[in-house]
Write a protein that holds these residues in place. Sequence first.
Motif, PDB file in Angstrom:
ATOM      1  N   ALA A  61       1.484  19.280  -7.162  1.00 10.71           N
ATOM      2  CA  ALA A  61       2.631  19.215  -6.257  1.00 10.71           C
ATOM      3  C   ALA A  61       2.164  18.988  -4.818  1.00 10.71           C
ATOM      4  CB  ALA A  61       3.449  20.503  -6.348  1.00 10.71           C
ATOM      5  N   LEU A  62       1.081  19.643  -4.438  1.00  8.64           N
ATOM      6  CA  LEU A  62       0.541  19.459  -3.090  1.00  8.64           C
ATOM      7  C   LEU A  62      -0.002  18.043  -2.911  1.00  8.64           C
ATOM      8  CD1 LEU A  62      -0.076  20.772  -0.388  1.00  8.64           C
ATOM      9  CD2 LEU A  62      -2.269  21.544  -1.330  1.00  8.64           C
ATOM     10  N   ILE A  63      -0.673  17.518  -3.947  1.00  7.49           N
ATOM     11  CA  ILE A  63      -1.145  16.131  -3.889  1.00  7.49           C
ATOM     12  C   ILE A  63       0.040  15.181  -3.739  1.00  7.49           C
ATOM     13  CG2 ILE A  63      -2.225  14.283  -5.242  1.00  7.49           C
ATOM     14  CD1 ILE A  63      -4.063  16.433  -6.439  1.00  7.49           C
ATOM     15  N   GLY A  64       1.130  15.474  -4.465  1.00  8.48           N
ATOM     16  CA  GLY A  64       2.324  14.646  -4.343  1.00  8.48           C
ATOM     17  C   GLY A  64       2.857  14.626  -2.927  1.00  8.48           C
ATOM     18  N   LEU A  65       2.847  15.785  -2.267  1.00 10.27           N
ATOM     19  CA  LEU A  65       3.307  15.850  -0.884  1.00 10.27           C
ATOM     20  C   LEU A  65       2.406  15.025   0.027  1.00 10.27           C
ATOM     21  CD1 LEU A  65       5.116  17.044   1.340  1.00 10.27           C
ATOM     22  CD2 LEU A  65       3.549  18.993   1.439  1.00 10.27           C
ATOM     23  N   MET A  66       1.084  15.160  -0.126  1.00 13.24           N
ATOM     24  CA  MET A  66       0.153  14.425   0.732  1.00 13.24           C
ATOM     25  C   MET A  66       0.308  12.914   0.559  1.00 13.24           C
ATOM     26  SD  MET A  66      -1.460  16.655   2.561  1.00 13.24           S
ATOM     27  CE  MET A  66       0.113  17.521   2.577  1.00 13.24           C
ATOM     28  N   LEU A  67       0.447  12.479  -0.702  1.00 13.71           N
ATOM     29  CA  LEU A  67       0.625  11.049  -0.961  1.00 13.71           C
ATOM     30  C   LEU A  67       1.965  10.558  -0.417  1.00 13.71           C
ATOM     31  CD1 LEU A  67      -0.826  10.795  -4.582  1.00 13.71           C
ATOM     32  CD2 LEU A  67      -1.849   9.907  -2.476  1.00 13.71           C
ATOM     33  N   SER A  68       2.988  11.415  -0.480  1.00 12.95           N
ATOM     34  CA  SER A  68       4.291  11.049   0.071  1.00 12.95           C
ATOM     35  C   SER A  68       4.219  10.879   1.586  1.00 12.95           C
ATOM     36  CB  SER A  68       5.331  12.120  -0.280  1.00 12.95           C
ATOM     37  OG  SER A  68       5.528  12.212  -1.671  1.00 12.95           O
ATOM     38  N   ILE A  69       3.471  11.746   2.234  1.00 11.14           N
ATOM     39  CA  ILE A  69       3.284  11.604   3.679  1.00 11.14           C
ATOM     40  C   ILE A  69       2.556  10.298   3.984  1.00 11.14           C
ATOM     41  CG2 ILE A  69       2.078  12.567   5.683  1.00 11.14           C
ATOM     42  CD1 ILE A  69       2.686  15.348   4.544  1.00 11.14           C
ATOM     43  N   GLY A  70       1.565   9.957   3.158  1.00 13.92           N
ATOM     44  CA  GLY A  70       0.886   8.679   3.324  1.00 13.92           C
ATOM     45  C   GLY A  70       1.842   7.515   3.190  1.00 13.92           C
ATOM     46  N   TRP A  71       2.777   7.626   2.239  1.00  8.71           N
ATOM     47  CA  TRP A  71       3.776   6.569   2.087  1.00  8.71           C
ATOM     48  C   TRP A  71       4.652   6.466   3.328  1.00  8.71           C
ATOM     49  CZ3 TRP A  71       9.119   8.098   1.073  1.00  8.71           C
ATOM     50  CH2 TRP A  71       9.989   7.005   1.121  1.00  8.71           C
ATOM     51  N   LEU A  72       5.076   7.612   3.890  1.00 12.70           N
ATOM     52  CA  LEU A  72       5.895   7.585   5.097  1.00 12.70           C
ATOM     53  C   LEU A  72       5.156   6.922   6.260  1.00 12.70           C
ATOM     54  CD1 LEU A  72       7.526  11.138   5.011  1.00 12.70           C
ATOM     55  CD2 LEU A  72       8.646   8.953   4.529  1.00 12.70           C
ATOM     56  N   ALA A  93       0.833  -1.204   0.000  1.00 12.34           N
ATOM     57  CA  ALA A  93       0.000   0.000   0.000  1.00 12.34           C
ATOM     58  C   ALA A  93       0.867   1.253   0.000  1.00 12.34           C
ATOM     59  CB  ALA A  93      -0.927  -0.003   1.218  1.00 12.34           C
ATOM     60  N   GLY A  94       1.959   1.219   0.750  1.00 14.12           N
ATOM     61  CA  GLY A  94       2.876   2.355   0.756  1.00 14.12           C
ATOM     62  C   GLY A  94       3.494   2.588  -0.609  1.00 14.12           C
ATOM     63  N   LEU A  95       3.868   1.502  -1.284  1.00 15.36           N
ATOM     64  CA  LEU A  95       4.418   1.634  -2.639  1.00 15.36           C
ATOM     65  C   LEU A  95       3.384   2.227  -3.587  1.00 15.36           C
ATOM     66  CD1 LEU A  95       6.671   1.141  -4.678  1.00 15.36           C
ATOM     67  CD2 LEU A  95       5.811  -1.201  -4.951  1.00 15.36           C
ATOM     68  N   THR A  96       2.131   1.840  -3.412  1.00 19.72           N
ATOM     69  CA  THR A  96       1.053   2.394  -4.242  1.00 19.72           C
ATOM     70  C   THR A  96       0.904   3.899  -4.015  1.00 19.72           C
ATOM     71  OG1 THR A  96      -0.111   0.271  -4.165  1.00 19.72           O
ATOM     72  CG2 THR A  96      -1.396   2.204  -4.816  1.00 19.72           C
ATOM     73  N   LEU A  97       0.943   4.304  -2.748  1.00 19.80           N
ATOM     74  CA  LEU A  97       0.863   5.744  -2.441  1.00 19.80           C
ATOM     75  C   LEU A  97       2.064   6.492  -3.021  1.00 19.80           C
ATOM     76  CD1 LEU A  97      -0.292   5.518   1.281  1.00 19.80           C
ATOM     77  CD2 LEU A  97      -1.638   6.416  -0.619  1.00 19.80           C
ATOM     78  N   GLY A  98       3.242   5.872  -2.911  1.00 20.60           N
ATOM     79  CA  GLY A  98       4.431   6.492  -3.460  1.00 20.60           C
ATOM     80  C   GLY A  98       4.379   6.617  -4.978  1.00 20.60           C
ATOM     81  N   THR A  99       3.802   5.604  -5.618  1.00 20.73           N
ATOM     82  CA  THR A  99       3.625   5.660  -7.077  1.00 20.73           C
ATOM     83  C   THR A  99       2.695   6.808  -7.447  1.00 20.73           C
ATOM     84  OG1 THR A  99       3.963   3.269  -7.259  1.00 20.73           O
ATOM     85  CG2 THR A  99       2.884   4.369  -9.114  1.00 20.73           C
TER      86      THR A  99
END
Length: 292
Positions: free
Chosen positions: A68-79, A47-53
């Motif tokens: 860019a903001l969506i990318g940040l939010m998804l990256s936080i989800g990956w973390l 699931a983390g890899l999916t969020l990172g993708t």
Amino acid sequence: MTVPPPDGSRDRRIEDPSNLWLIHPLGRLLLPIAVARGISANAVSIAGLTLGTGAALAYARFADWRFALIGLMLSIGWLVADGLDGMVARATGTASPLGRMLDGLCDHGVFLLIYVALAIVWGTPAGWALAFVAGGLHAVQSSLFEGERTRFHRRAKGVALVAAPPAPAASPLVRLYDHVAGIPDRLAMAFEQQLAASPDPVATGARYARAAVAPMRLLSLETANVRIFMVFVACMAGDPRLFWWFEIVPLTAILLAGLAWHRRVERAFLSSVISSAPAEAPARYLVKEQGQ
């Protein structure tokens, strides 16, 4: 249901503030849900890899600040997922070599996707070259930082590492890699031997940890959290090269300074121990581990 406390595997003194106040608390909130629903640690890693993708795909449209903001939010989800998979594994007693390998592959895979996405969008040979150099340095920086962090946490508990030399690899390239990668371990071995010989390794480890907190805090700038934030800043500025240069110059300088500082703390600690120790101090404490 109350949020479970931290597992104690990481020293809060050297932890990234975003982990302390955001990433790990969110993971602990999600842990009871994951355990109750039978979600495995490996599933959390995927699931983390999916969020990172998803973050990489969003950053591919960084010209629009909303993506860019969506990318940040998804990256936080990956973390969050990156921390949660370990929590699930410990809570359910399902930690395994396969899980650790999958966790590592997902971690590296997310950044690889982000690097490639930004390089494709930038689209110049110079951009690809810059991304390639930054990615290679990223791998080295992360590996050395994780080794230092593991070393600190182990020593802080009074556990000395006296590792048997690995069997020489058949490939000259692998032997060269093992030699270079093992330099920090060889430089740190004198301290490990002193810790093993200490009459009270737990107290010695605690004193060492207090002295080593400062360089480890500097090295904590090598965490994925800092990189994720800098990717967002570079994309908001409209130039991913800012992130790649951040990898190449400041993070490399921080790594070298942190490693040198940590070794200096060890030498100073050894000097103080040797000057105050009796003439003959028997070795009374020795723990062997496999790898870092």
